[in-house]
Design an enzyme around this catalytic site. Structure first.
Site, PDB file in Angstrom:
ATOM      1  N   TYR A 164       0.820  -1.225   0.000  1.00 39.45           N
ATOM      2  CA  TYR A 164       0.000   0.000   0.000  1.00 39.45           C
ATOM      3  C   TYR A 164       0.849   1.269   0.000  1.00 39.45           C
ATOM      4  O   TYR A 164       0.320   2.370   0.000  1.00 39.45           O
ATOM      5  CB  TYR A 164      -0.909   0.027   1.235  1.00 39.45           C
ATOM      6  N   LYS A 230       2.748 -13.697   6.353  1.00 34.70           N
ATOM      7  CA  LYS A 230       2.920 -14.718   5.314  1.00 34.70           C
ATOM      8  C   LYS A 230       4.420 -14.988   5.191  1.00 34.70           C
ATOM      9  O   LYS A 230       5.008 -15.006   4.098  1.00 34.70           O
ATOM     10  CB  LYS A 230       2.310 -14.169   4.014  1.00 34.70           C
ATOM     11  N   ASP A 284      -2.858 -17.465   5.639  1.00 32.94           N
ATOM     12  CA  ASP A 284      -3.893 -18.333   5.058  1.00 32.94           C
ATOM     13  C   ASP A 284      -4.503 -19.234   6.129  1.00 32.94           C
ATOM     14  O   ASP A 284      -5.715 -19.454   6.172  1.00 32.94           O
ATOM     15  CB  ASP A 284      -3.352 -19.149   3.878  1.00 32.94           C
ATOM     16  N   ASP A 308      -6.151  -5.782   5.676  1.00 34.32           N
ATOM     17  CA  ASP A 308      -7.258  -5.313   4.847  1.00 34.32           C
ATOM     18  C   ASP A 308      -8.227  -6.469   4.594  1.00 34.32           C
ATOM     19  O   ASP A 308      -9.444  -6.358   4.818  1.00 34.32           O
ATOM     20  CB  ASP A 308      -6.671  -4.789   3.519  1.00 34.32           C
TER      21      ASP A 308
END
Ligand code: NAP
Length: 419
Positions: A164, A230, A284, A308
């Site tokens: 972002y 992640k 995930d 987000d």
């Protein structure tokens, strides 16, 4: 009744009251804080009118006139453009900077012409590095899961870095070609027809976010802080976020926080008395966990993109996407805001659900230390929904509900404060 402030903003006199001060990133609130508000575009007008009545009623009921909010209108979006020829006047920024804590309705993102999103601009100008989204269930709200009440999390999403940061170059541009060449000089290949985006994640940015999340957990009696990342794939950005998070917890909070690993290695799986647990989950897997074991999570700290996605997924799980509150918080400024858009087709029809701004205002009251008023709003909103007195969006999903207008919904919440 507070100091008189000579300076005008956007030509408007500041109401009598006092400034909220920030000390070490915390708000020190006087009895009559001056709070700038942006009513917002489209449905923002109806929503703000309704929400303000709820805030004032809660503060009056909680403190019997000893405390009150000196609301001060500042302008952004269409109303600002029409009246001052600017989507985000300098005076609006100055007023928010001066008074520190503000609340806003939804704003139209002007399309084209090199105008940046107003929301993004506000976050950048005031370095609002935490995007905070509490997600909890209000009984009676239609939800897609069997036990929505088991999810009660507060998500701290890093707000300034990651993909972002806006460092992106289109395929075929000289910048993308130059970057591809540079990468090639490191012995790696990027296809020549690639767009390229950069994902910066810093130690500074990660640690100040995790620090806030841990402080929140400690101050609000929460049991765990979970770092979501992640890092199995993106080792030096997402993986580093996790490592820096653990490092900060060990260096600054070792007396109050213990890692999940240590709980098993040194305490036989039992959390030492009075300590909160810091753990981490791969993003995930976290999306599965919030569905399958929601009650194991409490405060979540995560990078921008994960946050987000996760915020909206969690809000949807409790059926509350339309009433989800949010805040953007920095060290010397905090802006509380609706998380939905302007829903322009419903503008000025007095039908839209004001719940998101009402709950954002409740968060603001908590941030100011006015927890009694916050509690009144939460309870009354919960009662109102349980009585099936709701706006159209919830009424169409609930059997036997009464459809209320925006203004009537606010009145019902106020009535239910006395219930
Ligand atoms: P939107 O305004 O959020 O509306 C999409 C749909 O969501 C509405 O048509 C409505 O669905 C439902 N909805 C949204 N808010 C609701 C509420 N308070 N109560 C009940 N239902 C609600 O999204 P959009 O149409 O994509 O965006 C419109 C404008 O808002 C754009 O200019 C966008 O840039 C801006 N925006 C601003 C913010 C912000 O300021 N934070 C955030 C997102 C978008 P139904 O039609 O099914 O009833």
């Amino acid at each position: 009744m507070g100091q008189v402030i000579e300076k005008r903003y956007n030509g408007l006199e500041v109401p009598a009251g006092e400034k909220v001060k920030f000390v070490d990133g915390r708000a020190l609130c006087p009895d009559t804080p001056i709070i700038p508000f942006i009513e917002g575009d489209g449905t923002g007008r109806d929503i703000w009118r309704a929400s303000k009545r709820v805030f004032d009623a809660a503060v009056q009921k909680a403190y019997g006139g000893k405390r009150s909010i000196a609301w001060f209108e500042v302008f952004a979006g269409e109303k600002a453009n029409e009246n001052f020829g600017s989507w985000l006047p300098e005076d609006t920024l100055e007023a928010i900077k001066e008074f520190g804590v503000a609340i806003k309705g939804p704003l139209t993102t002007p399309v084209g012409g090199g105008i940046r999103s107003l929301n993004v601009t506000l976050r950048q100008v005031f370095d609002l590095y935490c995007c905070v989204r509490p997600v909890r269930y209000f009984a009676g709200v239609p939800s897609p899961v069997v036990a929505p009440e088991k999810l009660d999390v507060v998500i701290y999403r890093e707000n300034t870095e990651d993909v972002y940061a806006g460092i992106e170059y289109p395929a075929g541009s000289p910048e993308a070609a130059k970057l591809a060449d540079l990468i090639e000089s490191f012995g790696r290949k990027i296809r020549p027809d690639s767009g390229i985006g950069i994902k910066p994640v810093s130690k500074f940015g990660s640690q100040r976010l995790v620090r806030r999340a841990i402080q929140y957990a400690l101050e609000h009696g929460r049991r765990t802080v979970t770092l979501v990342h992640k890092g199995n794939i993106q080792k030096f950005t997402e993986g580093a976020f996790r490592d820096w998070g653990y490092q900060l917890a060990a260096e600054e909070f070792s007396a109050q926080v213990v890692s999940e690993e240590k709980v098993w290695a040194e305490h036989d799986g039992k959390v030492p008395q009075g300590k909160i647990v810091i753990n981490d989950r791969i993003a995930d897997s976290m999306f599965q966990q919030v569905l399958t074991r929601p009650d194991e999570y409490s405060v979540i700290a995560t990078t921008n993109l994960n946050g987000d996605y996760l915020s909206d997924a969690c809000a949807a799980q409790v059926g509350g996407l339309g009433i989800a509150p949010g805040a953007n918080i920095g060290d010397s400024c905090a802006i509380f805001e609706a998380t939905h858009g302007t829903a322009p087709k419903y503008a000025d029809k007095d039908v839209i659900n004001p719940g998101s701004v009402i709950l954002s205002g409740a968060m603001m009251l908590e941030f100011l230390g006015w927890t009694e008023a916050r509690e009144l709003i939460h309870r009354a909103l919960g009662t109102t929904i349980q009585k099936k007195q709701v706006t159209y969006d919830l009424e169409r999903l609930m059997k036997g509900a009464t459809k209320l207008k925006t203004s009537e919904f606010a009145s019902a919440i106020i009535d239910n404060m006395s219930a």
